[in-house]
Design an enzyme around this catalytic site. Structure first.
Site, PDB file in Angstrom:
ATOM      1  N   LYS A 165       0.841  -1.205   0.000  1.00 34.66           N
ATOM      2  CA  LYS A 165       0.000   0.000   0.000  1.00 34.66           C
ATOM      3  C   LYS A 165       0.874   1.253   0.000  1.00 34.66           C
ATOM      4  O   LYS A 165       2.098   1.167   0.148  1.00 34.66           O
ATOM      5  CB  LYS A 165      -0.953  -0.023   1.201  1.00 34.66           C
ATOM      6  CG  LYS A 165      -1.952  -1.191   1.132  1.00 34.66           C
ATOM      7  CD  LYS A 165      -2.924  -1.079  -0.034  1.00 34.66           C
ATOM      8  CE  LYS A 165      -3.546  -2.393  -0.447  1.00 34.66           C
ATOM      9  NZ  LYS A 165      -4.688  -2.813   0.344  1.00 34.66           N
TER      10      LYS A 165
HETATM   11  C1  LIG Z   1      -5.699  -3.919   0.610  1.00 28.15           C
HETATM   12  C2  LIG Z   1      -7.155  -3.733   0.625  1.00 28.15           C
HETATM   13  C3  LIG Z   1      -7.968  -4.143   1.703  1.00 28.15           C
HETATM   14  C4  LIG Z   1      -7.497  -5.033   2.827  1.00 28.15           C
HETATM   15  O1  LIG Z   1      -6.364  -4.701   3.464  1.00 28.15           O
HETATM   16  P1  LIG Z   1      -5.476  -5.803   4.233  1.00 28.15           P
HETATM   17  O2  LIG Z   1      -4.603  -4.920   5.060  1.00 28.15           O
HETATM   18  O3  LIG Z   1      -4.750  -6.590   3.202  1.00 28.15           O
HETATM   19  O4  LIG Z   1      -6.397  -6.620   5.056  1.00 28.15           O
HETATM   20  C5  LIG Z   1      -9.307  -3.826   1.680  1.00 28.15           C
HETATM   21  N1  LIG Z   1      -9.857  -3.167   0.653  1.00 28.15           N
HETATM   22  C6  LIG Z   1      -9.136  -2.774  -0.402  1.00 28.15           C
HETATM   23  C7  LIG Z   1      -9.816  -2.038  -1.504  1.00 28.15           C
HETATM   24  C8  LIG Z   1      -7.763  -3.066  -0.469  1.00 28.15           C
HETATM   25  O5  LIG Z   1      -7.055  -2.700  -1.551  1.00 28.15           O
END
Ligand SMILES: *Cc1c(COP(=O)(O)O)cnc(C)c1O
Length: 363
Positions: free
Chosen positions: A181
């Site tokens: 991210k």
């Molecule tokens: C990455 C992501 C999540 C979940 O995040 P995690 O930290 O991997 O649990 C939820 N929604 C979206 C749109 C994402 O890109």
């Protein structure tokens, strides 16, 4: 190999980790957690932050704190990461899918309205690949129908809608700090809200539901969704770099768009959009491989891989996954999912690397 994403980590992160280690506070107490919560909430222009173990936990905390459960329906886009819908199921509520907007790929507001019935309680707009949803329209729909808004801003740290940060619109808004991210804590997540009661409720729920005054007393079923001080230590250092990352990612988007200008004009490739009201974070620099491109999207992905370029197809629309497939069709989402790829998008990409990627695709 140029990876689709890699984190940008430096000595600041390491120094904070060392401090957390030396203090002995490596679990879910310690000064970095409150600092990360306060500074991240402030960055979003929101009052309270509740850090947690990952972005999926953040969504689950938000939906639970809002009281969603059996018998309720929650409208979500079908073109998103799977946990947007899974977390609705966790609560006992039912996810109801809506199609995407053709132009900017997020949930189409006009496809939301005909999904609303007397069971509908909330909408989860997802700012897909960093592009904001059309929040004014969605907020009006929510207001007219008395629905909660939970922004899934896991891909949109620092993105803006009409100059206002994503994560500042809904009742509770959720972020992920997974390794790929825009900023990361390894694993991690956060809920932000202006509602102090919801913030307190989420803090209790992430800590097994334990009463804040009477230790080891529980009056509800909670979770262990706590973030560690080590994760928060990384987060504090990452947050200070967020605006620099966004500036660089927008630069990278500009390089890609310049390189693809002719192919975009002749409709062979469609570049990542940015609507007039949007500031895209370009979490993933994405393009559509149109049908006039001489080889298929999947063939392109494997050819790029052989040249040392990792790319990724768009998410499969959730309504097509076995657990959710009821034979419904969402033509816009299906078309985007069929054509879309995420190009290498890390903030540490060089101009030469972007040029090489663009040249290879053009060739
Ligand atoms: C990455 C992501 C999540 C979940 O995040 P995690 O930290 O991997 O649990 C939820 N929604 C979206 C749109 C994402 O890109």
């Amino acid at each position: 190999m140029i990876p689709v994403y890699e984190p940008s980590l430096g000595k600041e992160e390491l120094e904070n980790i060392n401090e957390a280690m030396k203090s002995g506070w490596i679990s879910s107490k310690g000064r970095f957690i409150s600092e990360f919560e306060e500074s991240f909430a402030k960055y979003c222009g929101v009052k309270y932050g509740v850090a947690c173990s990952n972005g999926t936990a953040a969504l689950h905390l938000a939906l639970t704190a809002l009281g969603l459960g059996k018998g309720d329906e929650v409208i979500v886009p079908t073109l998103t990461f799977v946990s947007t819908a899974n977390t609705v199921i966790f609560t006992g509520a039912k996810p109801v899918f809506a199609d995407s907007n053709q132009e900017y790929w997020c949930i189409a507001p006009e496809k939301i309205e005909n999904k609303i019935n007397r069971y509908t309680k909330a909408i989860i707009p997802v700012h897909l690949y960093g592009h904001p949803c059309d929040m004014d329209v969605i907020m009006n729909i929510a207001k007219d129908n008395d629905l909660f808004i939970i922004e899934d801003a896991a891909e949109a740290h620092g993105a803006e809608y009409n100059g206002k940060k994503m994560g500042s619109f809904g009742d509770v808004n959720c972020f992920s700090f997974y390794g790929n991210k825009i900023i990361t804590t390894g694993e991690g997540g956060m809920c932000v809200t202006n509602n102090i009661e919801l913030a307190e409720k989420m803090k209790i729920l992430r800590d097994h539901g334990m009463d804040t005054k009477k230790k080891y007393w529980y009056d509800r079923i909670g979770f262990n969704y706590r973030m560690t001080n080590i994760q928060a230590a990384i987060g504090v250092a990452q947050l200070r770099k967020l605006d620099t990352f966004i500036r660089k990612k927008r630069k990278i988007a500009e390089w890609y768009k310049k390189a693809f200008a002719n192919l975009d004009k002749s409709r062979v490739i469609k570049c990542h959009p940015e609507m007039s009201w949007a500031k895209n974070s370009y979490w993933m620099n994405s393009i559509l491989i149109e049908d006039s491109y001489p080889i298929t999207r999947d063939n392109l992905i494997s050819k790029l891989w052989k040249r040392g370029i990792e790319t990724r197809p768009f998410f499969y629309p959730i309504h097509t996954l076995p657990m959710y497939n009821k034979g419904d069709r969402f033509p816009v989402s299906e078309e985007l999912a069929r054509k879309g790829i995420n190009l290498p998008s890390s903030a540490n990409l060089s101009r030469e690397e972007v040029a090489f990627i663009a040249e290879t695709i053009s060739e």
